[in-house]
Design a protein around this motif. Structure first.
Motif, PDB file in Angstrom:
ATOM      1  N   PRO A  16      50.745  83.924-102.412  1.00 62.98           N
ATOM      2  CA  PRO A  16      49.405  84.405-102.038  1.00 62.98           C
ATOM      3  C   PRO A  16      48.374  84.046-103.103  1.00 62.98           C
ATOM      4  O   PRO A  16      48.729  83.682-104.226  1.00 62.98           O
ATOM      5  CB  PRO A  16      49.602  85.914-101.936  1.00 62.98           C
ATOM      6  CG  PRO A  16      50.704  86.199-102.907  1.00 62.98           C
ATOM      7  CD  PRO A  16      51.638  85.027-102.832  1.00 62.98           C
ATOM      8  N   SER A  17      47.114  84.161-102.729  1.00 61.91           N
ATOM      9  CA  SER A  17      46.025  83.732-103.601  1.00 61.91           C
ATOM     10  C   SER A  17      44.975  84.829-103.709  1.00 61.91           C
ATOM     11  O   SER A  17      44.533  85.381-102.703  1.00 61.91           O
ATOM     12  CB  SER A  17      45.399  82.455-103.030  1.00 61.91           C
ATOM     13  OG  SER A  17      44.138  82.203-103.592  1.00 61.91           O
ATOM     14  N   SER A  18      44.566  85.144-104.936  1.00 60.09           N
ATOM     15  CA  SER A  18      43.484  86.110-105.121  1.00 60.09           C
ATOM     16  C   SER A  18      42.179  85.564-104.553  1.00 60.09           C
ATOM     17  O   SER A  18      41.308  86.324-104.127  1.00 60.09           O
ATOM     18  CB  SER A  18      43.320  86.460-106.605  1.00 60.09           C
ATOM     19  OG  SER A  18      42.998  85.310-107.364  1.00 60.09           O
ATOM     20  N   THR A  19      42.050  84.236-104.531  1.00 58.30           N
ATOM     21  CA  THR A  19      40.861  83.605-103.948  1.00 58.30           C
ATOM     22  C   THR A  19      40.802  83.888-102.454  1.00 58.30           C
ATOM     23  O   THR A  19      39.738  84.226-101.915  1.00 58.30           O
ATOM     24  CB  THR A  19      40.877  82.092-104.224  1.00 58.30           C
ATOM     25  OG1 THR A  19      40.992  81.870-105.633  1.00 58.30           O
ATOM     26  CG2 THR A  19      39.607  81.435-103.728  1.00 58.30           C
ATOM     27  N   ALA A 150      35.482  87.904-109.069  1.00 59.59           N
ATOM     28  CA  ALA A 150      36.570  88.867-109.235  1.00 59.59           C
ATOM     29  C   ALA A 150      37.538  88.367-110.291  1.00 59.59           C
ATOM     30  O   ALA A 150      38.164  87.316-110.127  1.00 59.59           O
ATOM     31  CB  ALA A 150      37.300  89.080-107.911  1.00 59.59           C
ATOM     32  N   ALA A 151      37.625  89.094-111.391  1.00 55.16           N
ATOM     33  CA  ALA A 151      38.611  88.797-112.429  1.00 55.16           C
ATOM     34  C   ALA A 151      39.916  89.514-112.091  1.00 55.16           C
ATOM     35  O   ALA A 151      39.949  90.403-111.229  1.00 55.16           O
ATOM     36  CB  ALA A 151      38.090  89.254-113.791  1.00 55.16           C
ATOM     37  N   THR A 152      40.981  89.134-112.766  1.00 60.39           N
ATOM     38  CA  THR A 152      42.281  89.761-112.520  1.00 60.39           C
ATOM     39  C   THR A 152      42.206  91.273-112.665  1.00 60.39           C
ATOM     40  O   THR A 152      42.786  92.024-111.871  1.00 60.39           O
ATOM     41  CB  THR A 152      43.325  89.193-113.500  1.00 60.39           C
ATOM     42  OG1 THR A 152      43.426  87.775-113.310  1.00 60.39           O
ATOM     43  CG2 THR A 152      44.689  89.828-113.268  1.00 60.39           C
ATOM     44  N   SER A 153      41.458  91.749-113.652  1.00 59.42           N
ATOM     45  CA  SER A 153      41.356  93.185-113.907  1.00 59.42           C
ATOM     46  C   SER A 153      40.612  93.942-112.813  1.00 59.42           C
ATOM     47  O   SER A 153      40.684  95.180-112.752  1.00 59.42           O
ATOM     48  CB  SER A 153      40.667  93.424-115.252  1.00 59.42           C
ATOM     49  OG  SER A 153      39.374  92.830-115.270  1.00 59.42           O
ATOM     50  N   ASP A 154      39.886  93.243-111.956  1.00 60.74           N
ATOM     51  CA  ASP A 154      39.123  93.907-110.893  1.00 60.74           C
ATOM     52  C   ASP A 154      39.996  94.343-109.716  1.00 60.74           C
ATOM     53  O   ASP A 154      39.549  95.109-108.866  1.00 60.74           O
ATOM     54  CB  ASP A 154      38.027  92.972-110.354  1.00 60.74           C
ATOM     55  CG  ASP A 154      36.912  92.768-111.358  1.00 60.74           C
ATOM     56  OD1 ASP A 154      36.630  93.694-112.132  1.00 60.74           O
ATOM     57  OD2 ASP A 154      36.329  91.665-111.368  1.00 60.74           O
ATOM     58  N   GLY A 156      43.325  95.711-109.811  1.00 57.37           N
ATOM     59  CA  GLY A 156      44.313  96.780-109.943  1.00 57.37           C
ATOM     60  C   GLY A 156      43.712  98.148-110.156  1.00 57.37           C
ATOM     61  O   GLY A 156      42.630  98.309-110.710  1.00 57.37           O
ATOM     62  N   GLY A 157      44.429  99.168-109.714  1.00 59.24           N
ATOM     63  CA  GLY A 157      44.037 100.553-109.964  1.00 59.24           C
ATOM     64  C   GLY A 157      42.809 100.976-109.195  1.00 59.24           C
ATOM     65  O   GLY A 157      42.437 100.399-108.182  1.00 59.24           O
ATOM     66  N   GLY A 161      36.136  98.778-112.646  1.00 62.11           N
ATOM     67  CA  GLY A 161      36.135  97.385-112.211  1.00 62.11           C
ATOM     68  C   GLY A 161      36.336  97.247-110.722  1.00 62.11           C
ATOM     69  O   GLY A 161      35.668  96.446-110.060  1.00 62.11           O
ATOM     70  N   VAL A 162      37.253  98.034-110.169  1.00 60.77           N
ATOM     71  CA  VAL A 162      37.522  97.989-108.732  1.00 60.77           C
ATOM     72  C   VAL A 162      36.312  98.472-107.947  1.00 60.77           C
ATOM     73  O   VAL A 162      35.912  97.871-106.947  1.00 60.77           O
ATOM     74  CB  VAL A 162      38.766  98.818-108.388  1.00 60.77           C
ATOM     75  CG1 VAL A 162      38.998  98.846-106.887  1.00 60.77           C
ATOM     76  CG2 VAL A 162      39.995  98.250-109.095  1.00 60.77           C
ATOM     77  N   ARG A 163      35.716  99.584-108.408  1.00 55.70           N
ATOM     78  CA  ARG A 163      34.530 100.106-107.719  1.00 55.70           C
ATOM     79  C   ARG A 163      33.379  99.113-107.802  1.00 55.70           C
ATOM     80  O   ARG A 163      32.644  98.905-106.831  1.00 55.70           O
ATOM     81  CB  ARG A 163      34.127 101.453-108.316  1.00 55.70           C
ATOM     82  CG  ARG A 163      35.036 102.609-107.881  1.00 55.70           C
ATOM     83  CD  ARG A 163      34.423 103.937-108.260  1.00 55.70           C
ATOM     84  NE  ARG A 163      34.380 104.111-109.705  1.00 55.70           N
ATOM     85  CZ  ARG A 163      35.362 104.633-110.436  1.00 55.70           C
ATOM     86  NH1 ARG A 163      36.480 105.010-109.847  1.00 55.70           N
ATOM     87  NH2 ARG A 163      35.241 104.774-111.737  1.00 55.70           N
TER      88      ARG A 163
END
Length: 202
Positions: A16-19, A150-154, A156-157, A161-163
């Motif tokens: 899968p791809s985060s993109t 979107a960075a990797t840290s955005d 998780g959790g 960053g997610v918000r």
């Protein structure tokens, strides 16, 4: 009312791809915003990794194989484009740029574009504004003000960053939907006999 035709192009290289995940999130919010405004939307998603050989062949031979031709035809009459790429070495992916190189520049003239990008670190977030936005502006497309990185840290959790990512996705979707709702390019027909470049070009 004819549904708004939106093309979604994602240049992720893995599965899968985060993109692709970001492209799906943007598509979902755009569809939701248009639905809230009573506008029907028809989204078509294209993974450039599946068209990589076709893109290379087009660059070398000047003719698009059928699957790539289907994407180019759809883009030519689209009312909007969602374009998402991973960021490598501070800029968009080579596959993404190769795709743009085979697109008829007139197909992007006046086309609303929602820009998205992914990367491992937040340090590359400005790549949307110093690399992607100038590219589409040069081609006379209309990128919306909010680009979504979107960075990797955005991912998780449930932290800030997610918000923040969700808020940026929604803001970009609203800006894009407003432009798409006022755009009508359904009557555009690309000339199948037009040459992509003069015979003398290398």
């Amino acid at each position: 009312m004819t549904p708004k035709r939106i093309v979604v192009v994602t240049a992720g290289l893995s599965t899968p791809s985060s993109t692709r995940t970001l492209a799906d999130r943007l598509s979902r919010d755009v569809s939701a915003v248009l639905d809230e405004r009573g506008v029907d939307a028809e989204l078509a998603v294209f993974e450039l990794r599946d068209l990589a050989h076709d893109i290379a062949n087009h660059l070398l031979q000047g003719f698009a194989p059928p699957k790539l031709e289907a994407l180019l035809d759809r883009l030519d009459t689209a009312d909007g484009l969602i374009a998402v790429t991973p960021i490598f070495t501070t800029s968009y992916a080579g596959l993404f740029k190769s795709f743009i190189d085979v697109v008829d520049p007139e197909a992007l003239d006046g086309l609303p574009v929602l820009l998205g990008a992914t990367g491992g670190t937040p340090r590359h977030s400005l790549a949307i504004d110093y690399a992607m936005r100038p590219l589409f502006t040069y081609l006379h497309a209309v990128p919306v003000p909010t680009g979504v990185y979107a960075a990797t840290s955005d991912w998780g959790g449930d932290g800030d960053g997610v918000r923040s990512l969700s808020e940026r996705i929604r803001r970009g979707a609203e800006e894009f939907a407003e432009l798409v709702a006022r755009t009508d390019r359904s009557g555009r027909v690309r000339d199948p006999f037009a040459l992509g470049s003069p015979f003398g070009d290398a």
